[in-house]
Structure formats: structure tokens, C-alpha cells
Design a protein around this motif. Structure first.
Motif, PDB file in Angstrom:
ATOM      1  N   ASP A 134      34.379  90.429 -42.400  1.00  7.52           N
ATOM      2  CA  ASP A 134      34.933  90.281 -40.664  1.00  7.52           C
ATOM      3  C   ASP A 134      34.468  89.666 -39.629  1.00  7.52           C
ATOM      4  OD1 ASP A 134      37.049  91.851 -38.670  1.00  7.52           O
ATOM      5  OD2 ASP A 134      34.481  92.902 -37.565  1.00  7.52           O
ATOM      6  N   ALA A 135      32.659  90.004 -39.733  1.00  6.72           N
ATOM      7  CA  ALA A 135      31.756  89.535 -39.650  1.00  6.72           C
ATOM      8  C   ALA A 135      31.723  87.776 -39.386  1.00  6.72           C
ATOM      9  CB  ALA A 135      30.149  90.401 -39.539  1.00  6.72           C
ATOM     10  N   ILE A 136      32.035  87.825 -41.020  1.00  7.15           N
ATOM     11  CA  ILE A 136      31.718  85.729 -41.589  1.00  7.15           C
ATOM     12  C   ILE A 136      33.414  85.336 -40.734  1.00  7.15           C
ATOM     13  CG2 ILE A 136      32.805  84.800 -43.471  1.00  7.15           C
ATOM     14  CD1 ILE A 136      30.512  86.138 -44.692  1.00  7.15           C
ATOM     15  N   ARG A 137      34.276  86.080 -40.877  1.00  7.41           N
ATOM     16  CA  ARG A 137      35.606  85.433 -39.918  1.00  7.41           C
ATOM     17  C   ARG A 137      35.118  85.155 -38.381  1.00  7.41           C
ATOM     18  NH1 ARG A 137      39.538  85.559 -43.574  1.00  7.41           N
ATOM     19  NH2 ARG A 137      39.483  86.730 -45.466  1.00  7.41           N
ATOM     20  N   LYS A 138      34.363  86.488 -37.676  1.00  8.20           N
ATOM     21  CA  LYS A 138      34.227  85.962 -36.414  1.00  8.20           C
ATOM     22  C   LYS A 138      33.114  84.909 -35.998  1.00  8.20           C
ATOM     23  CE  LYS A 138      34.998  91.060 -35.133  1.00  8.20           C
ATOM     24  NZ  LYS A 138      33.535  91.797 -34.574  1.00  8.20           N
ATOM     25  N   LEU A 139      31.925  85.110 -37.561  1.00  6.42           N
ATOM     26  CA  LEU A 139      31.358  83.731 -36.919  1.00  6.42           C
ATOM     27  C   LEU A 139      31.954  82.384 -37.651  1.00  6.42           C
ATOM     28  CD1 LEU A 139      28.502  85.425 -38.568  1.00  6.42           C
ATOM     29  CD2 LEU A 139      28.713  84.542 -36.125  1.00  6.42           C
ATOM     30  N   TYR A 140      32.931  82.371 -38.481  1.00  5.53           N
ATOM     31  CA  TYR A 140      33.579  80.733 -38.965  1.00  5.53           C
ATOM     32  C   TYR A 140      34.461  80.176 -37.517  1.00  5.53           C
ATOM     33  CZ  TYR A 140      37.164  78.275 -40.332  1.00  5.53           C
ATOM     34  OH  TYR A 140      38.388  76.885 -40.048  1.00  5.53           O
ATOM     35  N   LEU A 141      35.024  81.507 -36.177  1.00  3.67           N
ATOM     36  CA  LEU A 141      35.670  80.778 -35.379  1.00  3.67           C
ATOM     37  C   LEU A 141      34.979  80.493 -34.492  1.00  3.67           C
ATOM     38  CD1 LEU A 141      38.190  83.899 -35.448  1.00  3.67           C
ATOM     39  CD2 LEU A 141      38.239  81.917 -36.481  1.00  3.67           C
ATOM     40  N   LEU A 142      33.723  80.991 -34.536  1.00  2.00           N
ATOM     41  CA  LEU A 142      33.416  80.729 -33.192  1.00  2.00           C
ATOM     42  C   LEU A 142      31.853  79.127 -33.419  1.00  2.00           C
ATOM     43  CD1 LEU A 142      31.333  84.449 -32.990  1.00  2.00           C
ATOM     44  CD2 LEU A 142      32.471  82.759 -30.843  1.00  2.00           C
ATOM     45  N   GLN A 143      32.217  78.952 -34.818  1.00 10.35           N
ATOM     46  CA  GLN A 143      31.115  77.911 -35.075  1.00 10.35           C
ATOM     47  C   GLN A 143      32.449  76.659 -35.883  1.00 10.35           C
ATOM     48  OE1 GLN A 143      28.593  79.074 -37.949  1.00 10.35           O
ATOM     49  NE2 GLN A 143      27.690  80.238 -36.406  1.00 10.35           N
ATOM     50  N   LYS A 144      33.307  76.605 -36.163  1.00 13.59           N
ATOM     51  CA  LYS A 144      34.085  76.646 -36.903  1.00 13.59           C
ATOM     52  C   LYS A 144      34.665  74.566 -35.979  1.00 13.59           C
ATOM     53  CE  LYS A 144      39.110  76.881 -34.702  1.00 13.59           C
ATOM     54  NZ  LYS A 144      39.991  77.616 -35.037  1.00 13.59           N
ATOM     55  N   THR A 145      34.290  74.148 -35.033  1.00 17.48           N
ATOM     56  CA  THR A 145      34.819  72.715 -34.646  1.00 17.48           C
ATOM     57  C   THR A 145      33.108  72.161 -34.922  1.00 17.48           C
ATOM     58  OG1 THR A 145      35.623  73.624 -32.541  1.00 17.48           O
ATOM     59  CG2 THR A 145      34.481  71.897 -32.352  1.00 17.48           C
ATOM     60  N   GLU A 146      32.264  72.533 -35.051  1.00 18.49           N
ATOM     61  CA  GLU A 146      30.500  72.001 -35.459  1.00 18.49           C
ATOM     62  C   GLU A 146      30.389  71.984 -37.161  1.00 18.49           C
ATOM     63  OE1 GLU A 146      29.887  75.576 -33.579  1.00 18.49           O
ATOM     64  OE2 GLU A 146      31.041  74.337 -32.389  1.00 18.49           O
ATOM     65  N   PHE A 147      31.253  73.068 -37.512  1.00 16.42           N
ATOM     66  CA  PHE A 147      31.212  73.099 -38.735  1.00 16.42           C
ATOM     67  C   PHE A 147      31.657  71.926 -39.317  1.00 16.42           C
ATOM     68  CE2 PHE A 147      33.251  75.083 -42.809  1.00 16.42           C
ATOM     69  CZ  PHE A 147      32.384  74.416 -43.579  1.00 16.42           C
ATOM     70  N   LYS A 148      32.508  71.444 -39.171  1.00 10.92           N
ATOM     71  CA  LYS A 148      33.781  70.637 -39.787  1.00 10.92           C
ATOM     72  C   LYS A 148      32.902  69.229 -39.954  1.00 10.92           C
ATOM     73  CE  LYS A 148      36.860  70.622 -36.206  1.00 10.92           C
ATOM     74  NZ  LYS A 148      36.412  68.619 -35.784  1.00 10.92           N
ATOM     75  N   ASP A 149      32.572  68.899 -38.727  1.00 13.48           N
ATOM     76  CA  ASP A 149      31.225  67.869 -38.488  1.00 13.48           C
ATOM     77  C   ASP A 149      30.095  67.542 -39.169  1.00 13.48           C
ATOM     78  OD1 ASP A 149      33.842  67.069 -37.351  1.00 13.48           O
ATOM     79  OD2 ASP A 149      33.071  68.158 -35.370  1.00 13.48           O
ATOM     80  N   ASP A 150      29.567  68.724 -39.575  1.00 14.11           N
ATOM     81  CA  ASP A 150      28.568  68.865 -40.307  1.00 14.11           C
ATOM     82  C   ASP A 150      28.077  68.070 -41.342  1.00 14.11           C
ATOM     83  OD1 ASP A 150      26.089  69.386 -41.855  1.00 14.11           O
ATOM     84  OD2 ASP A 150      26.108  71.758 -41.100  1.00 14.11           O
ATOM     85  N   LEU A 151      27.671  67.015 -41.381  1.00  8.63           N
ATOM     86  CA  LEU A 151      27.508  66.059 -42.650  1.00  8.63           C
ATOM     87  C   LEU A 151      27.400  66.190 -44.018  1.00  8.63           C
ATOM     88  CD1 LEU A 151      26.434  62.821 -40.843  1.00  8.63           C
ATOM     89  CD2 LEU A 151      28.682  62.689 -41.351  1.00  8.63           C
ATOM     90  N   LYS A 152      26.494  67.340 -43.676  1.00 11.76           N
ATOM     91  CA  LYS A 152      25.830  68.230 -44.941  1.00 11.76           C
ATOM     92  C   LYS A 152      26.416  69.206 -45.457  1.00 11.76           C
ATOM     93  CE  LYS A 152      20.775  68.236 -43.597  1.00 11.76           C
ATOM     94  NZ  LYS A 152      19.292  68.875 -43.075  1.00 11.76           N
TER      95      LYS A 152
END
Length: 892
Positions: free
Chosen positions: A356-374
Motif C-alpha cells: 500500500d505504501a509503495i503504491r502511494k509513493l509511486y503515485l506521488l513520484q511517478k512524474t519525476e520517476f519516469k524521466d529519471d535517466l538512471k
């Protein structure tokens, strides 16, 4: 230019030698098309190739292959011999080589844990000797175990070698795996005797010569030749290198910051403690994702739904959240404290909260996450398994089951359909991408932990399970690589009277071999991202696997595959009173039914039998199991009795053999069926049985292992250890020794027939010794299990007189640890519980609470956690110093 190969190797009649390399003349690294060498004498083989001017710019990398009398190919270890024609003006290059036997213990020191961590010569740069334009000879030798200020030198007879003058030894330079020197022997008088030695660069003095006789260079190779001598290993007796390690599952770790379970982030604390106490290795259980039902049954770490994905349970969500999203974690502080106080892992609650916590963190961070070069780089590198795994996980959650055969869509994997399913254009894409997010952060955290370990001189050893879950992404994507109608397991032993049924599908090795074992190679590559060494769980499965048909529940219903069956002609040749159905179907009499079911015999017979034959709907163990899941008329004792009736056979008929071939049921002598045979038949069947299980299969099983293990081992630079416990065929030690795979030696599981215990003093150097594993009770738990065995151990292995203490007192635990520390084995590895058992003040009160797994339990809850925090263990100065002292004194 002509390139001559001379190999110093003694062969048997019928054997042949080939040299394989990266040029067309050497077969372009195809071992089956290498250059055939010519036999010269008992010690030397020769061959030569011409190198065209256009090919001289390419260094020649090569190695030798032995072809046995039966056509089997054996490739020597390593791939580090290099000839550089472009650097020579000679008309011919002559190389004298020594066969590099894979089982040579010093080859272990060229695996990643040693070269990158344990024997890394910090601050010592590779040196290049001054080019000698007149050089006629190049001497190359390996010496992996040198101290920081030691170098290899050479001395010998004649002017060039300074006539054995220890004050004027010649220093070699180090490059890659070799110590090298070039000398001009153009005016030397042959033969030339020489030896390698050790030179101390700090004291600037010669220390010692290598062991053994002088090496001899018999003759020159002509005026226009350049000679290279690959002299193998300097003879320095490096079996003195030994170390110790600690074994514990990641989920069993406990720290003040963990969330009800051990996490990858906790490994740093374990590394700190290991460094303090002088331990050099941390051994873990499998860390792959096992999420199938979201229940405690998923706690079994050997039943992964992906051989590549890591387990979300082990993710530290505080690190993922960072400061920006800390509220997601701080809001769970009370729950975290509650779960961390529990003596054991509450798997279901922890995984529920973390997901549950991982899903919440993904939704909060998904915009920056998908553009992370690493992240993008990670995704592309792992795409081959990551997309199918994410799709599998999405469909598992959508249909509330990991059994893909029951899914309404995508039950059969189709690449184009899955590419559409995981497309970012899909409305459900977030439910796919959250798995990418999870795996990326797990990767970062495990990678950070292993890098931290390396900086502190500690290596990490992983674990490769022998099987995969039948309801897994791997089986879904490539079902043809597995025998889905079979179940892997193990035959009965001293710990499990009915054998073990792990439920995994068995491998279709023929299908895997067709593409060069690509799936296994990818698996090893994935492991090498994080681990320096690994344990092959049940390495015996590479020789043969205990295969149980899908209709059976108990391991005792299995047989080894492959195996040479018993023919009907063989049975008749012994005048055995053989009748097919009598031997292959359950043998039932009224007296047997009374013996099994007692006063319930009539009720059982009425419900489950037609006369003395089981009814069709109850004639397999799975059918019986299904009945008892819905009907409570009879108890489990009756269910077990019916299992025993079904397994009361002597033979399993080979399918499609038309009654001509059979496999023995294991322990057939214990069956009612066997006991009711005439004595002659019993005697002859026993003789065939012994031959079947302990003699006739050996050559077949050796060939099976040699099809798989050499290529797989050569594909990785990790240190390979095998879990070779159980019913070990005679060929297993030979193959493991030949390939340089470390064996596992357990004190209470001796491999020598007739021995009650194994003494660590008798361990081979290339082995791991341990007093217990996760599949056993700890030292303290075992001490209390069987007073008869304990007394024998106390009197004979410990040299104590009289009756042993009822409980394993701290001094006893300590002495057993010391026995293992002083073993000649390369590694002594201990469960953390066993180490803490040395301290009466530190260890857990009840040793039964320290056990991780009970193999006899088909469904065991893997929920052990250490009872003190790692932070507090680090403060146990007295205990830590004591342990450090023992390790140092033992030379580890």
C-alpha cells in the motif's frame, strides 16, 4: 608468422587435445571446431597455425579442450591467455602452456569475490616492465595470494638469471592475472633451470623460492622465434587462505528502523558487525519475489514468481519516500513500532502495509520517476524480464490468483499481446509501472548494500533455488522450458520419511540446451549484479532430479529423472516371481487394512474401496487430498493411511513402455507389498534395487551434469558453491572437484557411508563447513533432539566422558564453533543463531524459536527474526571481541 602451441599435459589412450580461440584457424571460439593438436610424448602435445599479415593486429585469445574417449569435451578453466602478434617481429611465436585444471584450488582466487574484494591489492598499481627489444622469451606465472608488499621474482642458472643469486633476483611486473618478465636468452646455454619466488618490496629483499623442483627450459626455439611460457601457478601452497562468514535470511534481520521485517537497508548494520568480528562473508537466502497469494504461504523464499525480480517485502520504504514524501512513512510509525516489537515476522500484515505504501509513493513520484535517466537505463537493461513480470503481477492481482491457467485473458503468453498490455497508453498503466518502480528501488537498495559491504572488505553470497514456482512469470512466459506435469522434490531421508514434494515443475533440460541454457545464463548475470558468490540449491538436480507425477502428493511417489530403468527381462533373468499389476499397483489385503486403519477399517473400506481395490475416484493421492479438503467424515490419520496404501507398490511403470520397463519405488523394502513376497524374490529384487540406485546410474548422471555445469560455471565469475546434501551419487564429488565448485560439509550429515558424524577436520579445502543450515535445527536445538546421538557426539567428536548435559551449554556451543573455525576448509559459515549460542547471556532462551525451516512440513511459515536489534548486537563488546579473537586465532 607461425604460431606454435605446445601443451604440457599427460593424456590417456583415446583422448585428444584441441586449442580453441578467437581466430578462424582456431574455430572462432567454437570449441567443436578448434585446432587438433598432435601427440608428441607422454607430456607434450603440439600444433601450429599460420597468421596472415592482415590478422596480426588482433590479439589471439585461446584455451585448450580435452576430448575424452567417449567424445565428452572438457574445457580448461579461464580465458586469460593472450598472444599479441602485432608486438613481435619474429617469424614464429612459440607458446608453452600448462593445462589449467578447473579444479585447481587457486583458480578460486581469480573469481570476483577475491579479485574485487578479498585479495584486492589496494594502492598497488599494475606495472609494465620495460620492453626488451632483444627479448627472446617471455615468462608468465600466476600468484593470486600475495600480501600487499609482495611481488613475484625469478632466478635460475646461467648469466641472465644471475646464477641463483638471491641478491640479484629479477622482478616480474603484474598485468591482469599474470606476473610477467621478458628476457634475452639468445646466448644462453640450454637447458636452463629456474624458479619463481617472492620478493618483499617494502624491505627490498628476497623472501623465498616457490616449492617443488626447479622448472626447466630444455631448448631454444630458433634464432627468429619469440617464446612465451605460461607457467601456470607459482607453487606457494596457498591453502592457508581461509575465512569465516555468517548466514541469515534478509527477512530475519532486525533493526530499529526496519518495518517488521529485515530489509536490504539493514545489511549495512550487519556488514558493520561482520567487520568488527572479523567475518568476511554474509550468506543470504533467496531474495526473489514470491508474492503469489499475499498470505503467509508466500514466506517460502524458494518459490519465486520470478527468477529475476526482487521481493517488495525487503524494500525500505523510508528511503524511497525521502524527505519530500516522508509523511507516507511517518503516518505508519505506530504500526511500524508494533510490528517491530513482534518476536517473529507477521508476513501478511507487513506485505499488506508495504504494498500500500509503495503504491502511494509511486503515485506521488511517478512524474519525476519516469524521466529519471538512471531508471531508464535500468529498465532497458532488464526489459527482457521486467515487462513480463510486471504484466504477470498485474494479471495476478486482477484475477486474484497467480494460477495463470485460470485467467480469463492472457492465460497463454503472447509477446505482442503483452506489449499492448504494458503500453503507457493503457488506462491501467500505473498498475503496471508500479512494479517497475518497486523493482528499481529494490535494485538501488540491494546494490547500495553490496557496494557498502565491498568497501568494508565483506562479500555477499546469494542463493539460487533449484526450482521455480509453477505459477510464476517464468513458467507463464516459457512453459516449454519446464515439465509442468511433474513436481520436483527429494527422496525420503533421515529427516523426512515420506520424502519432499516442493511442487516446482522440473526442468526440460533438452529444451534449455537447444538455446545454450540462455535462461540460466541470464539468471547468473542477474545474480552477479548483486552477489560475489552463490550457493546452488540442490546441485544434485543438475545430475538428476527427483520427479514426482502430478497425481502424487508425497515425495515417496517420485523417481529419479533421468534414470536407466529396470527391464522386464532383467527381472525374469533372476527368476523373480513377477506379475505386473502385483508389483505396480497397491497391494491390499484385509490384514494390511486392519494394520493401517485399525477399528476404522470397515468404514474406510466401504467408502474408499471396491473390494480390495481403491475406487477410481480415490486411486491417486491428489484425489484423496481433494476429498479431504471438502469432507470431514474422516480425520487426517485416515488420509495418511490412504496415502500409504497408494504408495504400497514396488515399481512405477515407465510410461509408453508397454509394461517392459520400470523404476523402483524408493524404500520398497519397507512396503507391505515387498514384505509379502517370497524370500527368493525379495533377495533378487534387493540386489537389483541396490544396483539401480547406487551403481548403474552414475555414468549417466555424470554426463548429464557435464552437459550443463561446465558451460554455466564458465559464464560467471562469481564463486560457485554447491549444496550437495542428501542422497549423493558417487559421481558428484568428482564432478564438483573437476569444476572447482565448493562442496558443503555439514557435521550431522556425513557423506561417508556408515559414519554417524562428519568431523570438520576432514573437510576438503574447496568446501564450506557449517554446523547447521536453515533447513535444520540450530546447534542448541539439535542437542536436545536425540539424547542417544548427542551422547555419541559428546563422547567421540568432543572427546568428553560420561553423560552429556541435557541442554547445550554455552561452552559446548562454543567448542563446536571452534571445531569448524579450525577446519582446513576455505570457508566456515555459521548461522547467526549458532554464533550467538556461544553466549549464555546473549542467546535466545528457547532454541526451538531459532529454527528457520522444517523440511518435513509441506507448508512451513518462514517467519524467524533475530531477537535483538543489530544496533544492540554491535554494542555487545565482550561477545564481539571474543568472537573476533577466535576467528583471528584460527587463521581466518
Amino acid at each position: 608468422m607461425t604460431l606454435h602451441f605446445y601443451l604440457r599435459y599427460s593424456t590417456k589412450f583415446g583422448q585428444a587435445i584441441f586449442v580453441s580461440g578467437n581466430t578462424p584457424a582456431l574455430g572462432n571460439d567454437d570449441g567443436t571446431n578448434g585446432l587438433a593438436l598432435t601427440y608428441l610424448n607422454d607430456q607434450l602435445w603440439h600444433g601450429s597455425v599460420e597468421i596472415d599479415a592482415k590478422d596480426r593486429e588482433v590479439p589471439v585469445c585461446y584455451r585448450y579442450i580435452l576430448k575424452d574417449e567417449d567424445g565428452a569435451l572438457y574445457t580448461e578453466f579461464g580465458n586469460d591467455r593472450l598472444v599479441e602478434p602485432q608486438k613481435s617481429k619474429a617469424s614464429k611465436i612459440v607458446v608453452y602452456d600448462t593445462w589449467n585444471y578447473a579444479g585447481e584450488y587457486e583458480n578460486a582466487f581469480f573469481t570476483a569475490p577475491f579479485t574485487d574484494v578479498l585479495l584486492k591489492r589496494n594502492g598497488v598499481k599494475e606495472t609494465t616492465s620495460k620492453k626488451n627489444a632483444k627479448a627472446t622469451h617471455q615468462f608468465k606465472v600466476k600468484a593470486p595470494v600475495l600480501k600487499q608488499d609482495e611481488m613475484i621474482c625469478i632466478s635460475g642458472s646461467g648469466v641472465v638469471f644471475n646464477d641463483w643469486d638471491k641478491e640479484k633476483v629479477l622482478l616480474l611486473s603484474k598485468k591482469d592475472n599474470w606476473w610477467t618478465i621478458e628476457l634475452d636468452l639468445g646466448n644462453a646455454v640450454f637447458p636452463q633451470g629456474y624458479k619463481y619466488g617472492i620478493y618483499n618490496s617494502t624491505d627490498k629483499r628476497f623472501t623465498r623460492f616457490e616449492d617443488g623442483n626447479n622448472r626447466v627450459l630444455l631448448s631454444e626455439d630458433g634464432a627468429d622465434a619469440f617464446t612465451i611460457l605460461h607457467d601456470g601457478f607459482a607453487k606457494l601452497n596457498n591453502v592457508n587462505w581461509k575465512a569465516a562468514g555468517v548466514a541469515i535470511p534478509v527477512f530475519s534481520l532486525r533493526s530499529k528502523k526496519s518495518f517488521g521485517t529485515g530489509e536490504f537497508a539493514d545489511l549495512n548494520l550487519l556488514v558493520d558487525w561482520a567487520k568488527t568480528t572479523g567475518l568476511k562473508m554474509i550468506q543470504l537466502l533467496p531474495v526473489n519475489d514470491t508474492t503469489s497469494t499475499y498470505t503467509w504461504k508466500d514466506s517460502y523464499p524458494y518459490s519465486a514468481i520470478s527468477a529475476f525480480a526482487l521481493h517488495p517485502l525487503l524494500l525500505n520504504i523510508e528511503t524511497v519516500a525521502g524527505k519530500e514524501n516522508a509523511e507516507v512513512v511517518t503516518s505508519l510509525a505506530a504500526k511500524q513500532e508494533q510490528l517491530n516489537k513482534l518476536p517473529e515476522l507477521d508476513y501478511e500484515e507487513v506485505i499488506r502495509i508495504k504494498i500500500d505504501a509503495i503504491r502511494k509513493l509511486y503515485l506521488l513520484q511517478k512524474t519525476e520517476f519516469k524521466d529519471d535517466l538512471k531508471y531508464m537505463a535500468f529498465f532497458e537493461f532488464n526489459r527482457h524480464w521486467l515487462e513480463p513480470y510486471a504484466a504477470f503481477s498485474y494479471l495476478r492481482d486482477k484475477y486474484k490468483t497467480a494460477d495463470f491457467s485460470t485467467w480469463k485473458t492472457n492465460a497463454v503468453y503472447d509477446e505482442s499481446d503483452i506489449q499492448e498490455l504494458v503500453s503507457p497508453a493503457q488506462k491501467h498503466y500505473d498498475e503496471i509501472a508500479v512494479h517497475y518502480f518497486t523493482q528499481y528501488h529494490l535494485h538501488l537498495q540491494l546494490k547500495a548494500a553490496t557496494e557498502y559491504a565491498h568497501k568494508n572488505g565483506i562479500i555477499i553470497k546469494g542463493d539460487i533455488p533449484i526450482g521455480i514456482c509453477r505459477n510464476s512469470a517464468d513458467a507463464w512466459v516459457e512453459p516449454d522450458l519446464y515439465h509442468m506435469s511433474e513436481q520436483a522434490g527429494a527422496p525420503p531421508d533421515a529427516f523426512t520419511a515420506k520424502g519432499q514434494n516442493w511442487g516446482f515443475p522440473t526442468y526440460n533440460w533438452d529444451a534449455m540446451q537447444q538455446d545454450g541454457f540462455t535462461w540460466w545464463r541470464k539468471r547468473f548475470d542477474q545474480m552477479s549484479n548483486y552477489f560475489d558468490a552463490f550457493r546452488i540449491d540442490h546441485i544434485l538436480g543438475f545430475f538428476r532430479i527427483w520427479s514426482i507425477p502430478a497425481h502424487a502428493v508425497e515425495g515417496i511417489m517420485g523417481r529419479f529423472m533421468p534414470a536407466i530403468p529396470v527391464s522386464i527381462n532383467e527381472i525374469f533373468s533372476k527368476s523373480v516371481n513377477f506379475e505386473r499389476t502385483r508389483y505396480t499397483e497397491p497391494y491390499v489385503t484385509d490384514s494390511i487394512l486392519i494394520d493401517i486403519f485399525g477399528d476404522k477399517k470397515d468404514a474406510v473400506k466401504k467408502t474408499f474401496f471396491n473390494g480390495l481395490k481403491l475406487k477410481e475416484k480415490f486411486n491417486t493421492q491428489r484425489k484423496v487430498e481433494a476429498y479431504f479438503k471438502t469432507d470431514t467424515t474422516f480425520d487426517n490419520k485416515i488420509k495418511q493411511g490412504l496415502y500409504d496404501v497408494i504408495s504400497n507398490v514396488i515399481f512405477f511403470e515407465v510410461p509408453d513402455s508397454n509394461g517392459q520397463e520400470f523404476h523402483f519405488r524408493f524404500a520398497m523394502q519397507d512396503t507391505y507389498s515387498f514384505k509379502n513376497l517370497d524370500r527368493h524374490s525379495q533377495k533378487e529384487l534387493t540386489a537389483i534395487y541396490v544396483d539401480y540406485f547406487f551403481h548403474r546410474q552414475d555414468e549417466l548422471w555424470k554426463k548429464e551434469a557435464m552437459k550443463k555445469l561446465p558451460g554455466l560455471k564458465s559464464n560467471t565469475n562469481m564463486l560457485v558453491c554447491g549444496e550437495d546434501l542428501g542422497m549423493v551419487p558417487h559421481c558428484v564429488p568428482e564432478v564438483m572437484e573437476q569444476l572447482g565448485i565448493l562442496s558443503l560439509e555439514i557435521q550431522r550429515m556425513p557423506k561417508k557411508t556408515g559414519s554417524e558424524f562428519f568431523h570438520p577436520n576432514d573437510a576438503p579445502y574447496l568446501s564450506v563447513v557449517s554446523p547447521s543450515t536453515h533447513d535444520m535445527s540450530t546447534i542448541r536445538g539439535w542437542w536436545e533432539e536425540d539424547n542417544f546421538k548427542t551422547k555419541h557426539f559428546y563422547n567421540y567428536l568432543m572427546g568428553q566422558q560420561g553423560e552429556p548435559p541435557v541442554y547445550c551449554e554455552a561452552w559446548i556451543n562454543k567448542e563446536i564453533i571452534l571445531q569448524h573455525l579450525y577446519s582446513p576448509a576455505m570457508w566456515s559459515i555459521f548461522q547467526l543463531q549458532d554464533l550467538m549460542g556461544m553466549s549464555a547471556a546473549l542467546r535466545r532462551e528457547d532454541p526451538n524459536e531459532e529454527r528457520i525451516n522444517i523440511p518435513a512440513e509441506a507448508e512451513h511459515y518462514w517467519n524467524y527474526r533475530m531477537h535483538i536489534n543489530l544496533e544492540d548486537l554491535a554494542k555487545e563488546t565482550k561477545f564481539n571481541e571474543e568472537l573476533k579473537g577466535y576467528i583471528a586465532a584460527s587463521g581466518r
